[in-house]
Design a protein around this motif. Sequence first.
Motif, PDB file in Angstrom:
ATOM      1  N   LEU A   2       0.826  -1.193   0.000  1.00  0.00           N
ATOM      2  CA  LEU A   2       0.000   0.000   0.000  1.00  0.00           C
ATOM      3  C   LEU A   2       0.867   1.254   0.000  1.00  0.00           C
ATOM      4  O   LEU A   2       1.938   1.294   0.608  1.00  0.00           O
ATOM      5  CB  LEU A   2      -0.899   0.025   1.242  1.00  0.00           C
ATOM      6  CG  LEU A   2      -2.012  -1.018   1.358  1.00  0.00           C
ATOM      7  CD1 LEU A   2      -2.733  -0.831   2.679  1.00  0.00           C
ATOM      8  CD2 LEU A   2      -2.983  -0.898   0.203  1.00  0.00           C
ATOM      9  N   GLU A   3       0.366   2.288  -0.671  1.00  0.00           N
ATOM     10  CA  GLU A   3       1.090   3.560  -0.674  1.00  0.00           C
ATOM     11  C   GLU A   3       1.267   4.081   0.758  1.00  0.00           C
ATOM     12  O   GLU A   3       2.317   4.631   1.098  1.00  0.00           O
ATOM     13  CB  GLU A   3       0.323   4.572  -1.516  1.00  0.00           C
ATOM     14  CG  GLU A   3       1.022   5.922  -1.643  1.00  0.00           C
ATOM     15  CD  GLU A   3       0.263   6.875  -2.538  1.00  0.00           C
ATOM     16  OE1 GLU A   3       0.512   8.096  -2.428  1.00  0.00           O
ATOM     17  OE2 GLU A   3      -0.583   6.411  -3.333  1.00  0.00           O
ATOM     18  N   GLU A   4       0.248   3.885   1.588  1.00  0.00           N
ATOM     19  CA  GLU A   4       0.340   4.328   2.981  1.00  0.00           C
ATOM     20  C   GLU A   4       1.451   3.595   3.722  1.00  0.00           C
ATOM     21  O   GLU A   4       2.177   4.178   4.534  1.00  0.00           O
ATOM     22  CB  GLU A   4      -0.994   4.103   3.693  1.00  0.00           C
ATOM     23  CG  GLU A   4      -0.999   4.572   5.147  1.00  0.00           C
ATOM     24  CD  GLU A   4      -2.315   4.290   5.836  1.00  0.00           C
ATOM     25  OE1 GLU A   4      -2.487   4.770   6.964  1.00  0.00           O
ATOM     26  OE2 GLU A   4      -3.167   3.594   5.246  1.00  0.00           O
ATOM     27  N   THR A   5       1.598   2.314   3.442  1.00  0.00           N
ATOM     28  CA  THR A   5       2.638   1.526   4.090  1.00  0.00           C
ATOM     29  C   THR A   5       4.018   1.949   3.616  1.00  0.00           C
ATOM     30  O   THR A   5       4.970   2.021   4.411  1.00  0.00           O
ATOM     31  CB  THR A   5       2.418   0.027   3.819  1.00  0.00           C
ATOM     32  OG1 THR A   5       1.091  -0.333   4.223  1.00  0.00           O
ATOM     33  CG2 THR A   5       3.420  -0.813   4.586  1.00  0.00           C
ATOM     34  N   GLU A   6       4.156   2.237   2.335  1.00  0.00           N
ATOM     35  CA  GLU A   6       5.438   2.711   1.816  1.00  0.00           C
ATOM     36  C   GLU A   6       5.826   4.045   2.449  1.00  0.00           C
ATOM     37  O   GLU A   6       6.989   4.264   2.804  1.00  0.00           O
ATOM     38  CB  GLU A   6       5.365   2.837   0.293  1.00  0.00           C
ATOM     39  CG  GLU A   6       5.250   1.498  -0.436  1.00  0.00           C
ATOM     40  CD  GLU A   6       5.233   1.674  -1.939  1.00  0.00           C
ATOM     41  OE1 GLU A   6       5.046   2.827  -2.406  1.00  0.00           O
ATOM     42  OE2 GLU A   6       5.407   0.668  -2.654  1.00  0.00           O
ATOM     43  N   ARG A   7       4.853   4.911   2.602  1.00  0.00           N
ATOM     44  CA  ARG A   7       5.132   6.191   3.256  1.00  0.00           C
ATOM     45  C   ARG A   7       5.537   5.973   4.708  1.00  0.00           C
ATOM     46  O   ARG A   7       6.469   6.592   5.207  1.00  0.00           O
ATOM     47  CB  ARG A   7       3.885   7.081   3.185  1.00  0.00           C
ATOM     48  CG  ARG A   7       4.054   8.437   3.885  1.00  0.00           C
ATOM     49  CD  ARG A   7       2.722   9.142   4.059  1.00  0.00           C
ATOM     50  NE  ARG A   7       1.741   8.325   4.746  1.00  0.00           N
ATOM     51  CZ  ARG A   7       1.745   8.131   6.068  1.00  0.00           C
ATOM     52  NH1 ARG A   7       2.687   8.680   6.825  1.00  0.00           N
ATOM     53  NH2 ARG A   7       0.821   7.376   6.629  1.00  0.00           N
ATOM     54  N   PRO A 186      -2.942  -4.972   5.755  1.00  0.00           N
ATOM     55  CA  PRO A 186      -1.792  -4.578   4.921  1.00  0.00           C
ATOM     56  C   PRO A 186      -1.087  -3.312   5.401  1.00  0.00           C
ATOM     57  O   PRO A 186       0.061  -3.083   5.039  1.00  0.00           O
ATOM     58  CB  PRO A 186      -2.413  -4.395   3.531  1.00  0.00           C
ATOM     59  CG  PRO A 186      -3.873  -4.184   3.776  1.00  0.00           C
ATOM     60  CD  PRO A 186      -4.201  -5.007   4.981  1.00  0.00           C
ATOM     61  N   GLN A 187      -1.753  -2.495   6.220  1.00  0.00           N
ATOM     62  CA  GLN A 187      -1.062  -1.334   6.777  1.00  0.00           C
ATOM     63  C   GLN A 187       0.118  -1.751   7.648  1.00  0.00           C
ATOM     64  O   GLN A 187       1.076  -0.985   7.803  1.00  0.00           O
ATOM     65  CB  GLN A 187      -2.036  -0.500   7.614  1.00  0.00           C
ATOM     66  CG  GLN A 187      -3.078   0.256   6.821  1.00  0.00           C
ATOM     67  CD  GLN A 187      -4.076   0.928   7.744  1.00  0.00           C
ATOM     68  OE1 GLN A 187      -4.845   0.275   8.444  1.00  0.00           O
ATOM     69  NE2 GLN A 187      -4.050   2.250   7.759  1.00  0.00           N
ATOM     70  N   LEU A 228      -6.525   1.411  17.444  1.00  0.00           N
ATOM     71  CA  LEU A 228      -6.730   2.358  18.539  1.00  0.00           C
ATOM     72  C   LEU A 228      -6.045   3.699  18.291  1.00  0.00           C
ATOM     73  O   LEU A 228      -6.629   4.759  18.545  1.00  0.00           O
ATOM     74  CB  LEU A 228      -6.224   1.755  19.847  1.00  0.00           C
ATOM     75  CG  LEU A 228      -6.626   2.478  21.131  1.00  0.00           C
ATOM     76  CD1 LEU A 228      -8.137   2.476  21.293  1.00  0.00           C
ATOM     77  CD2 LEU A 228      -5.965   1.818  22.340  1.00  0.00           C
ATOM     78  N   VAL A 229      -4.811   3.680  17.798  1.00  0.00           N
ATOM     79  CA  VAL A 229      -4.055   4.937  17.660  1.00  0.00           C
ATOM     80  C   VAL A 229      -3.626   5.253  16.232  1.00  0.00           C
ATOM     81  O   VAL A 229      -3.135   6.342  15.957  1.00  0.00           O
ATOM     82  CB  VAL A 229      -2.814   4.947  18.589  1.00  0.00           C
ATOM     83  CG1 VAL A 229      -3.243   4.905  20.041  1.00  0.00           C
ATOM     84  CG2 VAL A 229      -1.872   3.785  18.263  1.00  0.00           C
ATOM     85  N   GLY A 230      -3.774   4.310  15.305  1.00  0.00           N
ATOM     86  CA  GLY A 230      -3.424   4.578  13.917  1.00  0.00           C
ATOM     87  C   GLY A 230      -1.997   4.221  13.567  1.00  0.00           C
ATOM     88  O   GLY A 230      -1.121   4.111  14.437  1.00  0.00           O
ATOM     89  N   LEU A 231      -1.740   4.059  12.283  1.00  0.00           N
ATOM     90  CA  LEU A 231      -0.441   3.586  11.807  1.00  0.00           C
ATOM     91  C   LEU A 231       0.698   4.537  12.158  1.00  0.00           C
ATOM     92  O   LEU A 231       1.795   4.103  12.530  1.00  0.00           O
ATOM     93  CB  LEU A 231      -0.497   3.377  10.290  1.00  0.00           C
ATOM     94  CG  LEU A 231       0.772   2.813   9.634  1.00  0.00           C
ATOM     95  CD1 LEU A 231       1.113   1.444  10.205  1.00  0.00           C
ATOM     96  CD2 LEU A 231       0.600   2.733   8.116  1.00  0.00           C
TER      97      LEU A 231
END
Length: 314
Positions: A2-7, A186-187, A228-231
Amino acid sequence: MLEETERWLATRSWSVADRPLHRVLAAKQRSGQTVSVVLPALNEEETVGDIVSVIRHDLVRQAPLVDEIVVVDSGSTDRTSEVAAAAGARVVHRDAILPRLPAVPGKGEVLWRSLLATGGDIVAFVDADLREFSSDFVLGIVGPLLTDPGVDLVKAMYDRPLAGAAGQGGRVTELMARPLLNMHWPQLAGFVQPLGGEYAARRSLLEQLPFPVGYGVELGMLVDALHLVGLDALAQVDVGVRKHRHQDGQALGRMSAAIYRTAQLRLARGHLIRPALTQFERGVSGFEPRTYSVDTEERPPMAEIAEYAERRVA
């Protein structure tokens, strides 16, 4: 990926060298936060003393980073408690913590109870079977929590050699945990060592999380913390190489079953599967089945425990 995971990998994955000890100490002094290190231990007399000694020498005596070192003994039959105490740790028996609630076997049970036996604003967990231990493991996982208020949980990442071969350790991670995370969460696919036993978190987060009592605790904690708190509140730090005692294949199978069960409960709380695992061993008359129960119990968030709430008020 995921783009979010790469970031996330680019902004929340660091090396221990990124935060030198003097910088972390200055941040600790400014914030006034305290740090507890917890070692869950069961028959680890060969290694627990060295780990405690290194932490005390490097991060208590030479540099005041760690405020307390607590070894929680979960029923050792060797000299684990004596060795740990002689090295300078405060030793607490699992059954002496929250005695009104009978303890069950499992690593997660010990970690959960340790919250009631420690006082640090930041709690760092370190497995007690590590060899050639470096205090960088503690510095690495504690550093971001003291220097970055937006980080709530930090996992150590490292190489895990097996029989001299680099990168061949962590078999349960590669065969069970990583596929589960990539497919269902996937995050979290960017975590190099999602099941690693070396991680630190703010007490304010840990006390809100349920704790699977067994080997599923690390995966469960990551998944629950994400929700609970986000990636962006999660991070990882490279601390080098981790050497420890490796378990045999059948023990890894039981560990995998517990981890799958933890994941399954989070995917569909109402759809339960058979909480048992049958394995085979060759006996005098051929292969004989051995069936083991899979850890299914979870402890509630510590914030819901009356004794914990009373201690905070006091």
